[in-house]
Design a protein around this motif. Structure first.
Motif, PDB file in Angstrom:
ATOM      1  N   GLY A 143       0.819  -1.211   0.000  1.00  0.00           N
ATOM      2  CA  GLY A 143       0.000   0.000   0.000  1.00  0.00           C
ATOM      3  C   GLY A 143       0.850   1.257   0.000  1.00  0.00           C
ATOM      4  N   GLU A 144       1.928   1.225   0.783  1.00  0.00           N
ATOM      5  CA  GLU A 144       2.832   2.379   0.829  1.00  0.00           C
ATOM      6  C   GLU A 144       3.515   2.586  -0.517  1.00  0.00           C
ATOM      7  N   LEU A 145       3.961   1.471  -1.094  1.00  0.00           N
ATOM      8  CA  LEU A 145       4.645   1.563  -2.386  1.00  0.00           C
ATOM      9  C   LEU A 145       3.705   2.149  -3.442  1.00  0.00           C
ATOM     10  N   GLN A 146       2.442   1.734  -3.372  1.00  0.00           N
ATOM     11  CA  GLN A 146       1.474   2.228  -4.341  1.00  0.00           C
ATOM     12  C   GLN A 146       1.312   3.740  -4.244  1.00  0.00           C
ATOM     13  N   ARG A 147       1.255   4.229  -3.019  1.00  0.00           N
ATOM     14  CA  ARG A 147       1.139   5.682  -2.847  1.00  0.00           C
ATOM     15  C   ARG A 147       2.383   6.388  -3.369  1.00  0.00           C
ATOM     16  N   VAL A 148       3.549   5.782  -3.112  1.00  0.00           N
ATOM     17  CA  VAL A 148       4.806   6.376  -3.594  1.00  0.00           C
ATOM     18  C   VAL A 148       4.795   6.450  -5.121  1.00  0.00           C
ATOM     19  N   LEU A 149       4.298   5.389  -5.758  1.00  0.00           N
ATOM     20  CA  LEU A 149       4.308   5.367  -7.230  1.00  0.00           C
ATOM     21  C   LEU A 149       3.327   6.394  -7.810  1.00  0.00           C
ATOM     22  N   ASP A 171      -5.978   0.030   1.397  1.00  0.00           N
ATOM     23  CA  ASP A 171      -7.111  -0.234   2.280  1.00  0.00           C
ATOM     24  C   ASP A 171      -8.244   0.725   1.922  1.00  0.00           C
ATOM     25  N   LEU A 172      -9.407   0.507   2.557  1.00  0.00           N
ATOM     26  CA  LEU A 172     -10.623   1.233   2.207  1.00  0.00           C
ATOM     27  C   LEU A 172     -10.420   2.749   2.210  1.00  0.00           C
ATOM     28  N   LYS A 173      -9.759   3.229   3.258  1.00  0.00           N
ATOM     29  CA  LYS A 173      -9.593   4.673   3.417  1.00  0.00           C
ATOM     30  C   LYS A 173      -8.725   5.235   2.283  1.00  0.00           C
ATOM     31  N   GLU A 177      -9.386   8.035  -0.584  1.00  0.00           N
ATOM     32  CA  GLU A 177      -8.590   9.263  -0.510  1.00  0.00           C
ATOM     33  C   GLU A 177      -7.777   9.479  -1.777  1.00  0.00           C
ATOM     34  N   ILE A 178      -7.178   8.398  -2.254  1.00  0.00           N
ATOM     35  CA  ILE A 178      -6.300   8.564  -3.411  1.00  0.00           C
ATOM     36  C   ILE A 178      -7.099   8.861  -4.670  1.00  0.00           C
ATOM     37  N   LEU A 179      -8.222   8.190  -4.842  1.00  0.00           N
ATOM     38  CA  LEU A 179      -9.023   8.493  -6.036  1.00  0.00           C
ATOM     39  C   LEU A 179      -9.609   9.901  -5.959  1.00  0.00           C
ATOM     40  N   ASP A 180      -9.951  10.342  -4.726  1.00  0.00           N
ATOM     41  CA  ASP A 180     -10.372  11.735  -4.538  1.00  0.00           C
ATOM     42  C   ASP A 180      -9.304  12.695  -5.046  1.00  0.00           C
ATOM     43  N   LEU A 181      -8.069  12.392  -4.610  1.00  0.00           N
ATOM     44  CA  LEU A 181      -6.942  13.250  -4.958  1.00  0.00           C
ATOM     45  C   LEU A 181      -6.693  13.238  -6.471  1.00  0.00           C
ATOM     46  N   ALA A 196      -7.321   1.979 -15.383  1.00  0.00           N
ATOM     47  CA  ALA A 196      -7.833   0.613 -15.574  1.00  0.00           C
ATOM     48  C   ALA A 196      -8.093   0.036 -14.197  1.00  0.00           C
ATOM     49  N   ILE A 197      -9.274  -0.503 -13.984  1.00  0.00           N
ATOM     50  CA  ILE A 197      -9.620  -0.917 -12.627  1.00  0.00           C
ATOM     51  C   ILE A 197     -10.568  -2.115 -12.658  1.00  0.00           C
ATOM     52  N   HIS A 198     -10.500  -2.955 -11.602  1.00  0.00           N
ATOM     53  CA  HIS A 198     -11.439  -4.072 -11.499  1.00  0.00           C
ATOM     54  C   HIS A 198     -12.636  -3.714 -10.625  1.00  0.00           C
ATOM     55  N   ASP A 199     -12.407  -2.777  -9.682  1.00  0.00           N
ATOM     56  CA  ASP A 199     -13.428  -2.440  -8.701  1.00  0.00           C
ATOM     57  C   ASP A 199     -14.523  -1.576  -9.340  1.00  0.00           C
ATOM     58  N   LEU A 200     -15.681  -2.201  -9.600  1.00  0.00           N
ATOM     59  CA  LEU A 200     -16.748  -1.494 -10.312  1.00  0.00           C
ATOM     60  C   LEU A 200     -17.351  -0.379  -9.466  1.00  0.00           C
ATOM     61  N   TYR A 201     -17.380  -0.565  -8.146  1.00  0.00           N
ATOM     62  CA  TYR A 201     -17.963   0.459  -7.294  1.00  0.00           C
ATOM     63  C   TYR A 201     -17.128   1.737  -7.350  1.00  0.00           C
ATOM     64  N   LEU A 202     -15.809   1.591  -7.262  1.00  0.00           N
ATOM     65  CA  LEU A 202     -14.936   2.763  -7.338  1.00  0.00           C
ATOM     66  C   LEU A 202     -15.104   3.458  -8.684  1.00  0.00           C
ATOM     67  N   ALA A 203     -15.233   2.650  -9.729  1.00  0.00           N
ATOM     68  CA  ALA A 203     -15.416   3.228 -11.062  1.00  0.00           C
ATOM     69  C   ALA A 203     -16.706   4.046 -11.104  1.00  0.00           C
ATOM     70  N   SER A 204     -17.777   3.500 -10.524  1.00  0.00           N
ATOM     71  CA  SER A 204     -19.049   4.223 -10.580  1.00  0.00           C
ATOM     72  C   SER A 204     -19.000   5.482  -9.726  1.00  0.00           C
TER      73      SER A 204
END
Lengths: 263, 349
Positions: A143-149, A171-173, A177-181, A196-204
């Protein structure tokens, strides 16, 4: 800024990964690409990022074909984020993030400008990675690495942001937060963001435009409400679904696959 | 708003400059000791005086002039060959993204020496000129590097596969060069065997004058490449996204690295492990950024080689055997345990 994709065809040896893909993306728009495994989501993203060369078709940025740009010009326009990064020689997060300012510098400039450092500082704070700057890349959680990237892509300051599964491992938070940003970043900078994403809820939740793909083909493009329909999802994913409307937000509830696996 | 990045950056910059000054002083002190140590022990203060006089153009006279002049060539050869090998190792580690890379372990040294020996056998007249010696060993080094990378690719391309491929190439061409040098020796009646494990004891003043520019040019080139090299570390895609062509970086840097290796071999023979150890020590102190790690690696390489050569001299003084040990023997004794440590660290992960 505008991206126009015309008739892309990509082949991996004898397997066709993209069939006649055409698409238009406008600035300030958050575009999500969805679809089952092997639908060609990542391939489309990588083709736009020039990592994969299409066999047929052209991608235009503001009317100029992507292949006509030099690497140096592209480095100021495009940032592509996936989770493959070489960590075999130990680099700190800070050293890694500083490299993202190179497109804006002269090749021989020895010192980092105050402005470059301030950008690194600001974005590290926004993505809550300031405390990780002195850590080694191989000591981070996924998760940390993802934020760094993602921070790296922001720091590069490109107008076109291509994210491959940015919410995996978060994680959920942090997902929210990141998609908001990312959404804010896209709106404020009038930039283009394709995810590109698998999570349909986040996409919607976040999409201005959804591209649904299947078997290397773009099946449909539209607003979330136009794409998240029970019949379309059933056709593409092979899963019976139920669409819930919660306070104006769409949630896709998967019910059961059309073909069950037999033991 | 409290800034994290700016103080962090300033701290790193300061640390680098302090360390650089420290290493320059250390190289200077060890060089003076290296000049003083030998069959005839000299007073380090007198050596310093003689050096200063020489620089001012005044005549020093006496024993110290003769001895120091002979020893100065040897000491300078240690400094520049050490720097060269260390940088060659750093560049190889970066372009293969493999912390175990070293010109000796990856077989470049042995193929360069093989090419050199072949050159002497086939065209002895040409090989009188150092330029041809350096050129032919450069070609040999490039072939060795390509062979190792191809072989490791067949073996899956992992870090350890690269090391094993390198060892295979190094062993084969180590043997071949040994045989060829044996033939060379019987042809020319000149002892060439020392090239197998390297030595700076035979370096002459004229060699040093040619050696220094041959090493300074690639050092400058690689310093100018620090940004592409930094970008390259994280993967080909990252380098591309930052506007650098990864394939060009690879080819150009591999050539510089092979050239540095070839040059040292043409002058002092095969000395292993400096290229493995020095970059690790440098990165430990100043991190991975090449604008810091290249200069630091160079000084650490020089320092290690100077110390190894002092050990060579000390052993021959205390034991008083016939001639001296080769330099490569001492660096191997220091370097091989370090390689073992790195392998263990790597395999445990």
């Amino acid at each position: 800024m505008k991206i126009v994709i015309k008739g892309l065809e990509v082949w991996y040896d004898s397997i066709q990964a993209l069939r006649d893909a055409s698409l238009e993306i406008n600035e300030g728009e958050l575009t999500f690409i969805i679809g089952p495994n092997g639908a060609g989501k990542s391939t489309l993203l990588k083709t736009i990022a020039l990592i994969i060369k299409p066999k047929v078709g052209v991608i235009y940025i503001d009317g100029k074909a992507l292949s006509k740009f030099s690497l140096k010009e592209l480095s100021k326009i495009l940032a592509y984020v996936d989770y493959q990064i070489s960590k075999s020689l130990p680099s700190t997060v800070f050293e890694f993030l500083l490299t993202a300012r190179y497109p804006h510098q002269n090749m021989l400039t020895f010192s980092m400008s105050q402005e470059d450092l301030e950008i690194v500082d600001k974005i590290s704070k926004q993505l809550n990675i300031s405390h990780l700057l002195d850590r080694k890349l191989d000591q981070l959680s996924s998760g940390e690495l993802q934020r760094v990237l993602i921070a790296r892509a922001f720091i590069q300051g490109s107008k076109v942001l291509l994210l491959d599964e940015p919410s995996a491992f978060l994680d959920l938070k942090y997902k929210l937060e990141i998609l908001d940003l990312v959404k804010k970043f896209t709106k404020i900078n009038r930039s283009i963001c394709i995810i590109a994403i698998h999570d349909l809820y986040l996409a919607s939740l976040y999409a201005d435009k959804v591209v649904i793909m299947s078997n290397g083909e773009i099946v449909a493009v539209g607003r979330p409400r136009e794409i998240f329909r029970e019949d379309l999802l059933e056709k593409v994913y092979g899963v019976k679904t139920h669409i819930l409307d919660i306070n104006g937000r769409i949630a896709v509830i998967p019910l059961e696959p059309l073909n069950k696996m037999e033991l | 708003m409290i800034s994290m990045a700016i103080p962090l950056y300033e701290r790193r910059l300061k640390r680098f400059f302090y360390l650089l000054i420290l290493f320059i002083i250390l190289v200077f002190i060890v060089s003076i000791s290296s000049l003083s140590i030998g069959p005839a022990m000299l007073d380090p203060i007198k050596v310093l005086q003689a050096l200063a006089f020489k620089l001012l153009g005044r005549d020093v006279g006496g024993l110290i002039d003769v001895v120091a002049k002979l020893r100065l060539a040897r000491t300078l050869a240690s400094i520049f060959c050490g720097a060269s090998l260390a940088l060659a190792g750093l560049l190889m580690q970066t372009i293969t993204r493999n912390p175990l890379a070293d010109p000796y372990i990856f077989g470049l040294s042995s193929t360069a020496l093989t090419a050199l020996a072949l050159g002497i056998i086939l065209a002895p007249d040409l090989m009188i000129q150092r330029v041809y010696v350096v050129t032919i060993s450069f070609i040999g080094a490039m072939i060795g590097f390509t062979l190792t990378l191809l072989l490791s690719k067949l073996g899956g391309g992992s870090d350890i596969a690269m090391v094993l491929a390198g060892i295979a190439v190094a062993s084969l061409f180590g043997g071949v060069s040994h045989i060829l040098l044996y033939i060379v020796q019987s042809m020319t009646k000149v002892p060439y065997m020392y090239l197998l494990m390297g030595t700076v004891s035979t370096t002459l003043w004229g060699d040093v004058q040619l050696l220094i520019p041959l090493i300074i040019v690639p050092i400058t080139l690689s310093l100018a490449l620090f940004k592409p090299l930094n970008a390259y570390l994280y993967g080909d895609e990252f380098a591309k996204q930052l506007g650098f062509n990864p394939a060009s970086i690879r080819i150009f840097t591999a050539s510089i690295s092979a050239f540095l290796t070839a040059t040292t071999i043409a002058f002092i023979g095969v000395v292993g492990f400096i290229g493995l150890v020095a970059p690790h020590i440098a990165r430990f102190f100043v991190g991975i950024d090449h604008k810091f790690s290249i200069p630091t690696t160079i000084f650490i390489g020089a320092l290690l080689t100077l110390i190894a050569d002092i050990i060579v001299k000390a052993i021959s003084i205390f034991i008083g055997g016939l001639g001296e040990l080769p330099l490569g023997v001492v660096t191997a004794v220091i370097g091989a345990p370090f390689l073992s440590y790195l392998v263990i660290k790597r395999m445990r992960r």
